[in-house]
Enzyme design. Structure first.
Site, short mmCIF file in Angstrom:
data_model
loop_
_atom_site.label_atom_id
_atom_site.label_comp_id
_atom_site.label_asym_id
_atom_site.label_seq_id
_atom_site.Cartn_x
_atom_site.Cartn_y
_atom_site.Cartn_z
N HIS A 144 28.11 -101.82 94.38
CA HIS A 144 29.15 -101.00 93.72
C HIS A 144 30.51 -101.67 93.80
O HIS A 144 30.74 -102.56 94.62
CB HIS A 144 29.23 -99.60 94.34
CG HIS A 144 29.57 -99.56 95.80
ND1 HIS A 144 28.63 -99.57 96.79
CD2 HIS A 144 30.77 -99.50 96.43
CE1 HIS A 144 29.23 -99.51 97.97
NE2 HIS A 144 30.53 -99.48 97.79
N HIS A 159 37.81 -102.56 96.54
CA HIS A 159 36.87 -103.55 97.08
C HIS A 159 35.59 -103.56 96.25
O HIS A 159 35.44 -102.76 95.33
CB HIS A 159 36.55 -103.26 98.56
CG HIS A 159 35.73 -102.04 98.82
ND1 HIS A 159 36.27 -100.80 99.08
CD2 HIS A 159 34.37 -101.85 98.86
CE1 HIS A 159 35.29 -99.92 99.28
NE2 HIS A 159 34.14 -100.53 99.14
N GLU A 168 32.75 -105.61 100.93
CA GLU A 168 31.89 -104.84 101.82
C GLU A 168 30.50 -105.46 101.81
O GLU A 168 29.99 -105.83 100.75
CB GLU A 168 31.81 -103.37 101.34
CG GLU A 168 30.95 -102.48 102.21
CD GLU A 168 30.89 -101.03 101.69
OE1 GLU A 168 31.53 -100.73 100.66
OE2 GLU A 168 30.18 -100.22 102.31
#
Lengths: 142, 142
Positions: B14, B86, B134
């Site tokens: 994502h 992010h 991430e």
């Protein structure tokens, strides 16, 4: 009955990252994540050079400035280390997409053609919850 | 022979967008692009509320602050309209990934567990060409 979407979309094609050095950024993605990275592509009319990190489901576009006054130069003045610049959604018909955006008074900027001959435009961040979103035609038959 | 990657990855799971209002952002993605958006998920220990925009190949995570001092509040102080915060790559084994990052002196921050019980950490932007990345474990069997 639900209204049809303003801009019909298919998928997320890529996210784009402005980088100070395309060579160093490509090396980072290859060595850190084991990714395949394309050869650099020069785009003189936009004063930039790009490369694609190929993931299994999307691409990451790395963008380096090749001259003063490019959008990448301006972005790097605010973010010298680099950073996420925009993301790109594909649409089946760019004319329908642009007409939809204008009907809803979403400001369209930078409409044109990509280095690989795809029609595109951007939604101004002020009308897209702060994100710069590229809309690119997902050509299937031509 | 090529060295193995520092952090083996599978895909982009994502991208995450900090937004001033989760309700308005969800409405924007539903009405503009015809996307499905999940119900809001409250994450009290991170002082945030999120929702997922479901695309065919990835998700877009919309993140709203629910209290002062959250990372989203700090981000919105610099970007009041919202912005891309992010992106998240998945890895098959978080322990291998963290060990790899530390061996290459890539600074690992915010390691913990997600609201849906996935192990994760972030790479500090200073060691990742300016992007906050991430790394999330892609649990398959547990």
């Amino acid at each position: 009955m639900d209204e049809p979407p303003t801009i019909p979309i298919d998928k997320l094609d890529h996210i784009s990252i402005a980088v100070p050095s395309l060579d160093l950024a490509s090396k980072f993605y290859i060595e850190t994540f084991g990714c395949e990275v394309s050869d650099p592509i020069d785009i003189p009319n936009q004063k930039m050079r790009i490369a694609y990190v190929i993931l299994s489901n999307v691409k990451i576009e790395l963008m380096e400035a090749t001259g003063p006054g490019s959008t990448i130069t301006k972005f790097l003045e605010r973010n010298p280390a680099g950073g996420i610049h925009h993301f790109c959604l594909t649409t089946p018909d760019i004319t329908v997409a642009a007409k939809g955006a204008r009907a809803k008074e979403i400001k369209v900027i930078g409409d044109g053609v990509s280095h690989d001959n795809k029609n595109l435009f951007f939604l101004h961040p002020k009308d897209a919850i702060g994100s710069l979103i590229e809309i690119e035609e997902n050509k299937k038959d031509i």
